[in-house]
Design an enzyme around this catalytic site. Sequence first.
Site, PDB file in Angstrom:
ATOM      1  N   GLY A  10       0.820  -1.220   0.000  1.00  0.00           N
ATOM      2  CA  GLY A  10       0.000   0.000   0.000  1.00  0.00           C
ATOM      3  C   GLY A  10       0.849   1.263   0.000  1.00  0.00           C
ATOM      4  N   ASN A  32      -3.026  -8.552   0.830  1.00  0.00           N
ATOM      5  CA  ASN A  32      -3.980  -9.264  -0.035  1.00  0.00           C
ATOM      6  C   ASN A  32      -4.340  -8.437  -1.276  1.00  0.00           C
ATOM      7  OD1 ASN A  32      -5.684  -7.319   0.926  1.00  0.00           O
ATOM      8  ND2 ASN A  32      -7.234  -8.713   1.737  1.00  0.00           N
ATOM      9  N   SER A 124      -4.016   6.526  13.866  1.00  0.00           N
ATOM     10  CA  SER A 124      -4.396   7.701  13.099  1.00  0.00           C
ATOM     11  C   SER A 124      -4.791   8.835  14.032  1.00  0.00           C
ATOM     12  CB  SER A 124      -5.595   7.313  12.222  1.00  0.00           C
ATOM     13  OG  SER A 124      -6.245   8.461  11.765  1.00  0.00           O
ATOM     14  N   TYR A 148     -14.348   3.885  10.714  1.00  0.00           N
ATOM     15  CA  TYR A 148     -12.909   3.713  10.462  1.00  0.00           C
ATOM     16  C   TYR A 148     -12.103   4.164  11.686  1.00  0.00           C
ATOM     17  CZ  TYR A 148      -8.213   4.991   9.087  1.00  0.00           C
ATOM     18  OH  TYR A 148      -6.851   5.135   9.071  1.00  0.00           O
ATOM     19  N   LYS A 152      -9.572   2.112  14.619  1.00  0.00           N
ATOM     20  CA  LYS A 152      -8.209   2.459  15.057  1.00  0.00           C
ATOM     21  C   LYS A 152      -8.161   2.571  16.582  1.00  0.00           C
ATOM     22  CE  LYS A 152      -6.228   2.414  11.177  1.00  0.00           C
ATOM     23  NZ  LYS A 152      -5.254   1.387  10.882  1.00  0.00           N
TER      24      LYS A 152
HETATM   25  N1  LIG Z   1      -3.245   7.319   4.365  1.00  0.00           N
HETATM   26  C1  LIG Z   1      -3.674   7.962   5.447  1.00  0.00           C
HETATM   27  O1  LIG Z   1      -4.090   9.114   5.373  1.00  0.00           O
HETATM   28  C2  LIG Z   1      -3.639   7.280   6.807  1.00  0.00           C
HETATM   29  C3  LIG Z   1      -3.751   8.060   7.956  1.00  0.00           C
HETATM   30  C4  LIG Z   1      -3.733   7.438   9.190  1.00  0.00           C
HETATM   31  C5  LIG Z   1      -3.617   6.056   9.281  1.00  0.00           C
HETATM   32  N2  LIG Z   1      -3.514   5.309   8.147  1.00  0.00           N
HETATM   33  C6  LIG Z   1      -3.403   3.859   8.285  1.00  0.00           C
HETATM   34  O2  LIG Z   1      -2.164   3.444   7.755  1.00  0.00           O
HETATM   35  C7  LIG Z   1      -2.281   2.149   7.170  1.00  0.00           C
HETATM   36  C8  LIG Z   1      -1.773   2.207   5.745  1.00  0.00           C
HETATM   37  O3  LIG Z   1      -2.522   3.187   5.043  1.00  0.00           O
HETATM   38  P1  LIG Z   1      -2.295   3.473   3.498  1.00  0.00           P
HETATM   39  O4  LIG Z   1      -2.658   4.889   3.264  1.00  0.00           O
HETATM   40  O5  LIG Z   1      -0.974   2.979   3.086  1.00  0.00           O
HETATM   41  O6  LIG Z   1      -3.451   2.563   2.900  1.00  0.00           O
HETATM   42  P2  LIG Z   1      -3.411   1.560   1.657  1.00  0.00           P
HETATM   43  O7  LIG Z   1      -4.809   1.126   1.415  1.00  0.00           O
HETATM   44  O8  LIG Z   1      -2.649   2.144   0.534  1.00  0.00           O
HETATM   45  O9  LIG Z   1      -2.564   0.342   2.263  1.00  0.00           O
HETATM   46  C9  LIG Z   1      -3.142  -0.647   3.077  1.00  0.00           C
HETATM   47  C10 LIG Z   1      -2.721  -1.979   2.499  1.00  0.00           C
HETATM   48  O10 LIG Z   1      -3.289  -3.021   3.311  1.00  0.00           O
HETATM   49  C11 LIG Z   1      -3.772  -4.045   2.436  1.00  0.00           C
HETATM   50  N3  LIG Z   1      -4.823  -4.754   3.198  1.00  0.00           N
HETATM   51  C12 LIG Z   1      -6.006  -4.285   3.652  1.00  0.00           C
HETATM   52  N4  LIG Z   1      -6.671  -5.265   4.297  1.00  0.00           N
HETATM   53  C13 LIG Z   1      -5.880  -6.372   4.257  1.00  0.00           C
HETATM   54  C14 LIG Z   1      -6.007  -7.696   4.744  1.00  0.00           C
HETATM   55  N5  LIG Z   1      -7.088  -8.105   5.401  1.00  0.00           N
HETATM   56  N6  LIG Z   1      -4.994  -8.560   4.529  1.00  0.00           N
HETATM   57  C15 LIG Z   1      -3.873  -8.183   3.867  1.00  0.00           C
HETATM   58  N7  LIG Z   1      -3.701  -6.948   3.353  1.00  0.00           N
HETATM   59  C16 LIG Z   1      -4.701  -6.045   3.563  1.00  0.00           C
HETATM   60  C17 LIG Z   1      -4.263  -3.316   1.207  1.00  0.00           C
HETATM   61  O11 LIG Z   1      -4.286  -4.138   0.066  1.00  0.00           O
HETATM   62  C18 LIG Z   1      -3.231  -2.199   1.073  1.00  0.00           C
HETATM   63  O12 LIG Z   1      -2.145  -2.595   0.258  1.00  0.00           O
HETATM   64  C19 LIG Z   1      -3.741   1.759   7.271  1.00  0.00           C
HETATM   65  O13 LIG Z   1      -3.912   0.948   8.418  1.00  0.00           O
HETATM   66  C20 LIG Z   1      -4.426   3.097   7.468  1.00  0.00           C
HETATM   67  O14 LIG Z   1      -5.630   2.967   8.181  1.00  0.00           O
HETATM   68  C21 LIG Z   1      -3.517   5.896   6.914  1.00  0.00           C
END
Ligand SMILES: NC(=O)c1ccc[n+]([C@@H]2O[C@H](COP(=O)([O-])OP(=O)(O)OC[C@H]3O[C@@H](n4cnc5c(N)ncnc54)[C@H](O)[C@@H]3O)[C@@H](O)[C@H]2O)c1
Length: 329
Positions: A10, A32, A124, A148, A152
């Site tokens: 991700g 996944n 977050s 969501y 968290k």
């Molecule tokens: N981007 C933001 O603004 C932000 C802010 C705060 C927290 N977060 C948290 O940071 C983490 C990463 O965020 P991101 O922006 O890179 O999101 P993203 O969606 O790009 O990455 C998350 C990854 O997790 C994988 N995934 C989801 N469910 C899964 C499962 N059950 N099994 C295996 N893989 C799974 C997805 O395919 C994806 O590649 C997340 O937990 C998100 O909640 C993101």
Amino acid sequence: MNILVTGGAGYIGSHTCVSLIESGHTVTVMDNLCNSKVETIDKIELITGKKVTFYNIDVTNESEVDRIFSKHDFDAIIHFAGLKSVGESVSKPLDYYYNNLLGTIVVCRVSLKYGVKRFVFSSSATVYGDNESPFVETMKLLPAANPYGETKAMCERILMDMVKANSGYSVTLLRYFNPIGAHESGLIGELPNGIPNNLMPYITQVAKGKLEKLKIFGNDYPTADGTGVRDYIHVMDLAEGHVVAVEKMKDGLQIYNLGTGKGTSVLQLVNVFEEVNGIRVPYEITDRRPGDIAECYADAGKAESELGWKARQTIRDMVRDSWRFEQNL
Ligand SMILES: NC(=O)c1ccc[n+]([C@@H]2O[C@H](COP(=O)([O-])OP(=O)(O)OC[C@H]3O[C@@H](n4cnc5c(N)ncnc54)[C@H](O)[C@@H]3O)[C@@H](O)[C@H]2O)c1
């Protein structure tokens, strides 16, 4: 260290893999691909020149996760895997609770079984709810405005209880503010499915002509120009925050904000994007979006004093790198 990165294909996970590898660590990715592409793993390898072991596995599947742990000797886990769209979490709350809670519980259970004692969790700023900014780690958390954010907050509580019950275990909760930007190579960046939920990919897609106009949700907030204020952080700064956090883990629970400590409004961000990249971003003001708060920015002092980590890149760097990535797509 030999580090398991769940969700490593991700947005934040892929940039963190690059930083970890460049700091001399070995990474194994479990993802996944529900919100990412396997090509991202090739790009991480291209940038770093190192091999990444990748497993296309759902982290809610305990026997599969167990199988991978039995093949490796991990020193630490960084758990990014999760669903992250605020809007979608309102329409599909059960999917969010199921995926985010169960995934975290499974990875914790298996890590306990195999004695992997370092666990870093992607939390977050949403867990602060409608507190007044700047958000400090010691603040009492208020209810998040959407499922969501609740996932968290619940995962944080699960991890706090787990670390209390298991001496010698280390858990670090990293509360991210708003990551934007992309790796300087332009090879990896944020790749949303469908209409972007986050502001920056929305801006870049409008700039590129993929979308007609940026919708700005409300200009009547009590902020300098009436639009919402957020703490934007370059995703590579955030990635480096993970490297430091995992390298400096201590027994027990640690919580750190990863933000810059500076607030930028939506209109300011659009203006800097236009100026730095020399391209117009047509926009319209629409109604406020339910659940959005006026201002959200970090007190970033704790990560600096305890970890020696500080975000370095400016908003100008962030908008330049986001645009470079979009142009490469
Ligand atoms: N981007 C933001 O603004 C932000 C802010 C705060 C927290 N977060 C948290 O940071 C983490 C990463 O965020 P991101 O922006 O890179 O999101 P993203 O969606 O790009 O990455 C998350 C990854 O997790 C994988 N995934 C989801 N469910 C899964 C499962 N059950 N099994 C295996 N893989 C799974 C997805 O395919 C994806 O590649 C997340 O937990 C998100 O909640 C993101």
